[in-house]
Design a protein around this motif. Structure first.
Motif, mmCIF file in Angstrom:
data_model
loop_
_atom_site.group_PDB
_atom_site.id
_atom_site.type_symbol
_atom_site.label_atom_id
_atom_site.label_comp_id
_atom_site.label_asym_id
_atom_site.label_seq_id
_atom_site.Cartn_x
_atom_site.Cartn_y
_atom_site.Cartn_z
ATOM 1 N N VAL A 169 0.869 -1.181 0.000
ATOM 2 C CA VAL A 169 0.000 0.000 0.000
ATOM 3 C C VAL A 169 0.905 1.229 0.000
ATOM 4 N N GLY A 170 0.753 2.055 -1.021
ATOM 5 C CA GLY A 170 1.649 3.193 -1.199
ATOM 6 C C GLY A 170 0.954 4.526 -1.028
ATOM 7 N N LEU A 171 1.712 5.492 -0.521
ATOM 8 C CA LEU A 171 1.255 6.873 -0.390
ATOM 9 C C LEU A 171 2.207 7.755 -1.180
ATOM 10 N N ALA A 172 1.674 8.519 -2.119
ATOM 11 C CA ALA A 172 2.471 9.398 -2.975
ATOM 12 C C ALA A 172 2.074 10.848 -2.733
ATOM 13 N N LEU A 173 3.038 11.728 -2.874
ATOM 14 C CA LEU A 173 2.841 13.167 -2.697
ATOM 15 C C LEU A 173 2.999 13.838 -4.051
ATOM 16 N N THR A 174 1.988 14.580 -4.481
ATOM 17 C CA THR A 174 2.004 15.259 -5.772
ATOM 18 C C THR A 174 2.216 16.743 -5.563
ATOM 19 N N LEU A 175 3.293 17.263 -6.140
ATOM 20 C CA LEU A 175 3.618 18.687 -6.075
ATOM 21 C C LEU A 175 3.849 19.197 -7.489
ATOM 22 N N ARG A 176 3.987 20.505 -7.594
ATOM 23 C CA ARG A 176 4.215 21.128 -8.899
ATOM 24 C C ARG A 176 5.563 21.836 -8.894
ATOM 25 N N THR A 177 6.279 21.680 -10.008
ATOM 26 C CA THR A 177 7.559 22.349 -10.148
ATOM 27 C C THR A 177 7.347 23.819 -10.514
ATOM 28 N N ARG A 178 8.453 24.547 -10.655
ATOM 29 C CA ARG A 178 8.354 25.970 -11.006
ATOM 30 C C ARG A 178 7.794 26.185 -12.405
ATOM 31 N N SER A 179 7.894 25.188 -13.256
ATOM 32 C CA SER A 179 7.308 25.285 -14.589
ATOM 33 C C SER A 179 5.827 24.925 -14.614
#
Length: 440
Positions: free
Chosen positions: A134-144
């Motif tokens: 069971v996995g937990l992922a974190l989604t972020l945005r780069t400067r682009s």
């Protein structure tokens, strides 16, 4: 500044940040394990250690993994804080929960059991001997503005006992959300859209803001209207209103829009309404019915139902935000195919999860290097046939393997300051093994 010096500076800063949660006595060995993961795409501990110049005997590193002094959860929380500091701070953090299976041949592997395979592959039976993660992922945005997901924590489902996937997913959310200082939005598929997982997320705990969710559910999920107003008649007032029928849903207004979904522009048919979800004890949600037009076969796909706790979002925004959930699937694919999850082997479940966490940290560093230093990447030295193509984490891992192979990373750690200084090419000239103590 040369590219290898930029990489050395980033790795020095990032690895030093993780050393704050490692016991001082184990920091030098941890540096070697982590740098070995950066150099080796295979999951075996021996292959990772063979990629660098070792300071100690093999058993030293196995004992470090087996000791409880190196806390897996502390490393994962530090990884979340490191990512939030390294990338632009978003208004809301997206967490993705999903599970994956790793096939095994031996029943002695931790967590290995006969499990149902939901992939429905033609060359594979429905029930296989596998480990369930069971996995937990974190989604972020780069400067682009590009959305990128990082593996934060993977926990193994035990083969015996009452600990199941839903309980592990709830434990992961309870462990990480208090350490994220900004609001959280959970993206999940239909299997994890359950009451016991979502209701605690919607509650506000102290100063921590309440979380939100977007997920896919069954098309026959019960959606209710608002209850009628109270009257002076005797008896308990109604808690729920009337149920939305199939005829009511078919009469909803339909809009057809073009959206950027799953890497390309697609035509989408949308219907939406604000209703109360019965399985969430009447919590208001925005329900969106969506279908994608197949340009190849000239037909609409089957309709899918999405629920979002943020009722102020439009139907198009909900479908676009939910498409970010798919990024955890490439994470599982890359970790299995290119980062050696199928080769992970330890005798104990806790030790296996600890080694998995170190591998996830190394993969996140490779991903972040590929995103932040893509403009200076020497593509001609690694893959000249891929010039003018995006720099991927796989290309960055290949460059690291070519440049840092057999480097004595243990010399870069300073026990007095507790900092790590990644070796530079001038330092690589002296790659002799450390002097061994003479036998008495």
């Amino acid at each position: 500044m040369p590219f290898h010096r930029l990489v050395a500076l980033r790795l020095s800063e990032w690895i030093s940040y993780f050393l704050t949660v490692v016991p001082p006595r184990s920091r030098r060995s941890f540096v070697e394990l982590l740098c070995g993961c950066l150099m080796s795409p295979e999951g075996w501990v021996t292959r990772a250690l063979s990629s660098i110049s070792l300071r100690c005997h093999w058993t030293t590193y196995y004992k470090l993994l087996e000791r409880a002094s190196l806390r897996t959860q502390a490393l994962a929380i530090t990884q979340v804080r490191w990512l939030l500091q390294s990338l632009p701070k978003p208004l809301i953090v997206e967490l993705v929960v999903d599970d994956t299976m790793v096939l095994r041949h031996s029943t002695k592997a931790p967590g290995a059991a006969i499990r149902f395979d939901h992939s429905h592959k033609h060359n594979r039976p429905s029930y296989v001997l596998a480990q369930n993660w069971v996995g937990l992922a974190l989604t972020l945005r780069t400067r682009s503005g590009k959305a990128i997901s990082f593996p934060i924590r993977l926990r193994l489902v035990p083969s015996t006992g009452n600990t199941h996937k839903l309980k592990i997913a709830g434990a992961l959310l309870r462990a990480f959300i208090p350490h994220i200082p900004i609001p959280v939005r959970l993206l999940t598929d239909a299997w994890f859209m359950r009451r016991r997982l979502l209701l605690p997320l919607l509650r506000q705990h102290g100063l921590q803001p309440a979380g939100q969710f977007i997920g896919q559910v069954r098309k026959d999920t019960v959606l209710l209207r608002d209850p009628p107003p109270r009257t002076s008649q005797r008896g308990r007032p109604r808690i729920y209103g009337n149920k939305y029928t199939v005829e009511d849903m078919a009469a909803l207004p339909t809009e057809i829009v073009s959206l950027d979904l799953y890497g390309k522009r697609q035509k989408v048919r949308l219907q939406s309404i604000i209703a109360n979800a019965r399985f969430l004890n009447g919590h208001p949600v925005r329900a969106v019915w969506s279908a994608i037009y197949d340009e190849k076969h000239h037909r609409w796909s089957s309709t899918r139902l999405y629920l979002a706790s943020e009722t102020d979002l439009t139907a198009s925004e909900i479908v676009v935000l939910y498409s970010n959930r798919w990024q955890i699937e490439p994470i599982f694919h890359n970790l299995k195919r290119w980062w050696g999850i199928h080769n992970l082997w330890q005798q104990k479940r806790t030790v296996l999860e600890r080694w998995m966490q170190i591998r996830c940290i190394a993969w996140s560093m490779v991903q972040l290097l590929a995103e932040t230093l893509s403009e200076d990447f020497p593509m001609t030295a690694v893959a000249p046939w891929r010039i003018a193509t995006p720099v991927t984490a796989g290309l960055m891992a290949q460059w690291l393997h070519l440049q840092f192979l057999r480097v004595p990373f243990w010399k870069g750690y300073d026990p007095k300051s507790g900092k790590f200084q990644c070796p530079t090419p001038a330092f690589w000239a002296d790659t002799d093994d450390p002097p061994r103590k003479k036998a008495a």
